[in-house]
Design a protein around this motif. Structure first.
Motif, PDB file in Angstrom:
ATOM      1  N   ASN A  67     -16.988  34.863 -68.291  1.00  0.00           N
ATOM      2  CA  ASN A  67     -16.257  35.994 -67.234  1.00  0.00           C
ATOM      3  C   ASN A  67     -17.834  36.334 -66.638  1.00  0.00           C
ATOM      4  OD1 ASN A  67     -14.500  37.447 -65.862  1.00  0.00           O
ATOM      5  ND2 ASN A  67     -15.277  39.565 -67.114  1.00  0.00           N
ATOM      6  N   ILE A  68     -17.843  35.680 -65.072  1.00  0.00           N
ATOM      7  CA  ILE A  68     -18.631  36.927 -64.051  1.00  0.00           C
ATOM      8  C   ILE A  68     -18.673  37.742 -63.034  1.00  0.00           C
ATOM      9  CG2 ILE A  68     -20.409  35.917 -62.536  1.00  0.00           C
ATOM     10  CD1 ILE A  68     -20.864  34.237 -65.186  1.00  0.00           C
ATOM     11  N   PRO A  69     -18.879  39.177 -63.576  1.00  0.00           N
ATOM     12  CA  PRO A  69     -18.553  40.457 -63.103  1.00  0.00           C
ATOM     13  C   PRO A  69     -18.992  40.234 -61.490  1.00  0.00           C
ATOM     14  CG  PRO A  69     -20.354  41.498 -64.179  1.00  0.00           C
ATOM     15  CD  PRO A  69     -19.716  39.618 -64.251  1.00  0.00           C
ATOM     16  N   ALA A  70     -17.715  40.796 -60.325  1.00  0.00           N
ATOM     17  CA  ALA A  70     -17.436  41.170 -58.988  1.00  0.00           C
ATOM     18  C   ALA A  70     -19.250  42.136 -58.822  1.00  0.00           C
ATOM     19  CB  ALA A  70     -17.194  41.367 -58.592  1.00  0.00           C
ATOM     20  N   GLY A  71     -20.008  41.810 -57.970  1.00  0.00           N
ATOM     21  CA  GLY A  71     -20.927  42.132 -57.604  1.00  0.00           C
ATOM     22  C   GLY A  71     -22.488  41.499 -58.288  1.00  0.00           C
ATOM     23  N   VAL A  72     -22.840  40.725 -58.607  1.00  0.00           N
ATOM     24  CA  VAL A  72     -23.544  40.000 -59.578  1.00  0.00           C
ATOM     25  C   VAL A  72     -24.859  39.769 -58.791  1.00  0.00           C
ATOM     26  CG1 VAL A  72     -22.638  39.482 -61.814  1.00  0.00           C
ATOM     27  CG2 VAL A  72     -22.395  38.103 -59.719  1.00  0.00           C
ATOM     28  N   GLU A  73     -26.007  40.004 -59.117  1.00  0.00           N
ATOM     29  CA  GLU A  73     -26.769  39.377 -58.051  1.00  0.00           C
ATOM     30  C   GLU A  73     -28.425  38.769 -58.601  1.00  0.00           C
ATOM     31  OE1 GLU A  73     -29.417  42.418 -56.598  1.00  0.00           O
ATOM     32  OE2 GLU A  73     -28.439  43.777 -57.987  1.00  0.00           O
TER      33      GLU A  73
ATOM     34  N   GLU B  84     -28.834  42.528 -49.501  1.00  0.00           N
ATOM     35  CA  GLU B  84     -29.575  43.445 -49.518  1.00  0.00           C
ATOM     36  C   GLU B  84     -29.099  44.437 -50.501  1.00  0.00           C
ATOM     37  OE1 GLU B  84     -32.335  46.062 -47.886  1.00  0.00           O
ATOM     38  OE2 GLU B  84     -32.931  44.561 -47.082  1.00  0.00           O
ATOM     39  N   GLU B  85     -29.400  43.818 -51.605  1.00  0.00           N
ATOM     40  CA  GLU B  85     -28.318  44.714 -52.906  1.00  0.00           C
ATOM     41  C   GLU B  85     -26.320  44.971 -52.307  1.00  0.00           C
ATOM     42  OE1 GLU B  85     -30.495  49.036 -52.922  1.00  0.00           O
ATOM     43  OE2 GLU B  85     -32.273  48.006 -54.116  1.00  0.00           O
ATOM     44  N   THR B  86     -26.812  45.812 -52.374  1.00  0.00           N
ATOM     45  CA  THR B  86     -25.149  46.077 -51.536  1.00  0.00           C
ATOM     46  C   THR B  86     -24.728  46.086 -50.711  1.00  0.00           C
ATOM     47  OG1 THR B  86     -24.415  48.325 -52.332  1.00  0.00           O
ATOM     48  CG2 THR B  86     -24.099  47.403 -54.384  1.00  0.00           C
ATOM     49  N   ASN B  87     -25.389  45.754 -49.433  1.00  0.00           N
ATOM     50  CA  ASN B  87     -25.294  45.842 -48.211  1.00  0.00           C
ATOM     51  C   ASN B  87     -25.365  44.379 -47.746  1.00  0.00           C
ATOM     52  OD1 ASN B  87     -24.622  48.427 -48.207  1.00  0.00           O
ATOM     53  ND2 ASN B  87     -27.065  49.212 -47.939  1.00  0.00           N
ATOM     54  N   LEU B  88     -24.693  43.734 -46.397  1.00  0.00           N
ATOM     55  CA  LEU B  88     -24.799  42.815 -46.475  1.00  0.00           C
ATOM     56  C   LEU B  88     -25.174  42.912 -44.927  1.00  0.00           C
ATOM     57  CD1 LEU B  88     -21.363  41.230 -47.481  1.00  0.00           C
ATOM     58  CD2 LEU B  88     -23.825  40.729 -48.327  1.00  0.00           C
ATOM     59  N   PHE B  89     -25.864  41.817 -44.093  1.00  0.00           N
ATOM     60  CA  PHE B  89     -26.427  41.671 -42.859  1.00  0.00           C
ATOM     61  C   PHE B  89     -25.399  39.768 -42.225  1.00  0.00           C
ATOM     62  CE2 PHE B  89     -29.334  44.747 -44.890  1.00  0.00           C
ATOM     63  CZ  PHE B  89     -30.062  46.045 -44.244  1.00  0.00           C
TER      64      PHE B  89
ATOM     65  N   ARG C 222     -22.287  47.648 -61.238  1.00  0.00           N
ATOM     66  CA  ARG C 222     -21.671  49.090 -62.196  1.00  0.00           C
ATOM     67  C   ARG C 222     -20.987  50.330 -61.297  1.00  0.00           C
ATOM     68  NH1 ARG C 222     -25.812  46.592 -63.801  1.00  0.00           N
ATOM     69  NH2 ARG C 222     -26.077  45.877 -66.602  1.00  0.00           N
ATOM     70  N   GLY C 223     -20.101  50.715 -61.298  1.00  0.00           N
ATOM     71  CA  GLY C 223     -19.467  51.644 -60.718  1.00  0.00           C
ATOM     72  C   GLY C 223     -18.425  50.737 -59.709  1.00  0.00           C
TER      73      GLY C 223
END
Length: 383
Positions: free
Chosen positions: A226-232, A270-275, A326-327
């Motif tokens: 199970n790959i959780p959403a938000g992995v990087e 870039e972390e949780t932001n997208l460009f 997380r969160g």
């Protein structure tokens, strides 16, 4: 020649505590050790004398007898090994006295301390690493993925015991299950891994044909992850007890999955932001207007371009980025404008642009400011 007083030999008072006596002996043993005093012919006898004194004074019963009767308390036996009133204890020789502080002087010599312990009968399996590449879209949504992992698993034939028919291993006769053997070398007791059982403490008389006595065999395993959403990239997922099987029924290791997220053709993360870099025409940038941009969830968002927008201008779309691992928060998406210069112009387009240029001398504030600064620079150089 009369024996020296044991307290004088160690350099302690008669009322010294057991810890003070032990500390004094450690110091004397280091000072008088024959290997450090090769040029002193009396070093060995002094070294033995210190050991004899310590063997008496470390034992509360012997010490009490010595304090009352002196050396006469041990005349019924053979030196320091005799108990008060005669009779040899069998454990009171000099080597025993020295071994009590052997670890304090030299650490865990040859990989083992005194007393040892049971051999490692069931070794834990090794941890495994699996590198998993996923897309940015999968990282946004999360996914359930099946992977194939080459590993060692418990042998079905012997149920992981390593013995034919699943029979329990027997205690090693050489080391009596300790996994280590000792050998006396002069004043030292050297401890080594048992050569019969290789430190396992047990032996298998009839090894399993399928696994050769290892209790495990090589096999590919299919696991659902199970790959959780938000992995990087760099995220590590631990699957407990899914690593390599232990030897002879030992506990399995863990499996660690390391995530690597591929680059996206439209978005940069870039972390949780997208460009997202969006090209716009010269006329759109100059006159303003609306454009549609893609979002990571597969949707579209309408963005208003202000009049006179320049290349590099950014606009934010809140909540259109990546979910936090997380969160419950979500990052933002940033639109960066790239004003595009037209190419392959027709004669009419060129004519119109020249006419536009003649009418727009005051419509380019940035270039006007730049060239004013250049002119001022050149004028200053001339003067």
């Amino acid at each position: 020649m009369a024996k020296r007083d044991y307290y004088d030999v160690l350099g302690v008072s008669k009322g010294a505590s057991a810890e003070e006596i032990k500390k004094a002996y450690r110091s004397k043993a280091k000072e008088l050790h024959p290997d450090r005093n090769k040029d002193n012919p009396n070093a060995e006898s002094a070294f033995k004398e210190a050991g004899e004194a310590y063997d008496i004074l470390k034992d509360a019963e012997k010490k009490a007898a010595y304090d009352r009767f002196g050396h006469a308390a041990f005349e019924g036996g053979t030196g320091a090994g005799a108990r008060p009133g005669g009779g040899f204890s069998g454990q009171g020789d000099f080597a025993s006295a020295f071994s009590d502080v052997f670890d304090d002087l030299f650490g865990d010599f040859m990989g083992g301390g005194r007393g040892g312990g049971a051999g490692q009968r069931a070794a834990r399996g090794a941890d495994l690493r699996y590198n998993l590449r996923i897309s940015l879209d999968d990282a946004y949504r999360g996914l359930q993925k099946t992977i194939n992992v080459p590993t060692s698993v418990a042998c079905d034939t012997c149920n992981g015991s390593g013995a034919e028919g699943g029979v329990e291993p027997s205690t090693c006769p050489t080391c009596s299950g300790m996994g280590k053997v000792r050998a006396q070398q002069g004043f030292f007791t050297v401890e080594r891994t048992c050569p019969t059982c290789s430190g396992m403490g047990q032996i298998i008389k009839n090894p399993c044909d399928s696994c050769g006595g290892q209790g495990r065999v090589q096999k590919d395993r299919s696991l659902s992850v199970n790959i959780p959403a938000g992995v990087e990239t760099g995220t590590r997922i631990r699957l407990a007890s899914e690593g390599e099987a232990g030897m002879r029924g030992g506990p399995p290791g863990d499996l660690y999955i390391f995530i690597e997220v591929d680059r996206h053709e439209i978005f940069e993360r870039e972390e949780t932001n997208l460009f997202c870099r969006v090209p716009v025409s010269v006329t759109k940038a100059a006159l303003g207007g609306d454009i549609e941009v893609p979002t990571i969830d597969g949707g579209r968002s309408r963005v208003k371009i202000p009049e006179g927008s320049q290349s590099g201008r950014q606009m934010r779309l809140r909540g259109k980025g990546m979910p936090a691992l997380r969160g419950g928060s979500t990052g933002d998406m940033f639109i960066e404008l790239a004003v595009e210069t037209p190419v392959n112009l027709t004669s009419r387009q060129k004519e119109l642009l020249r006419e536009f240029e003649e009418l727009s001398e005051e419509n380019n504030p940035e270039s006007s400011s730049f060239f004013r600064s250049v002119k001022s620079f050149w004028d200053g150089m001339k003067s």
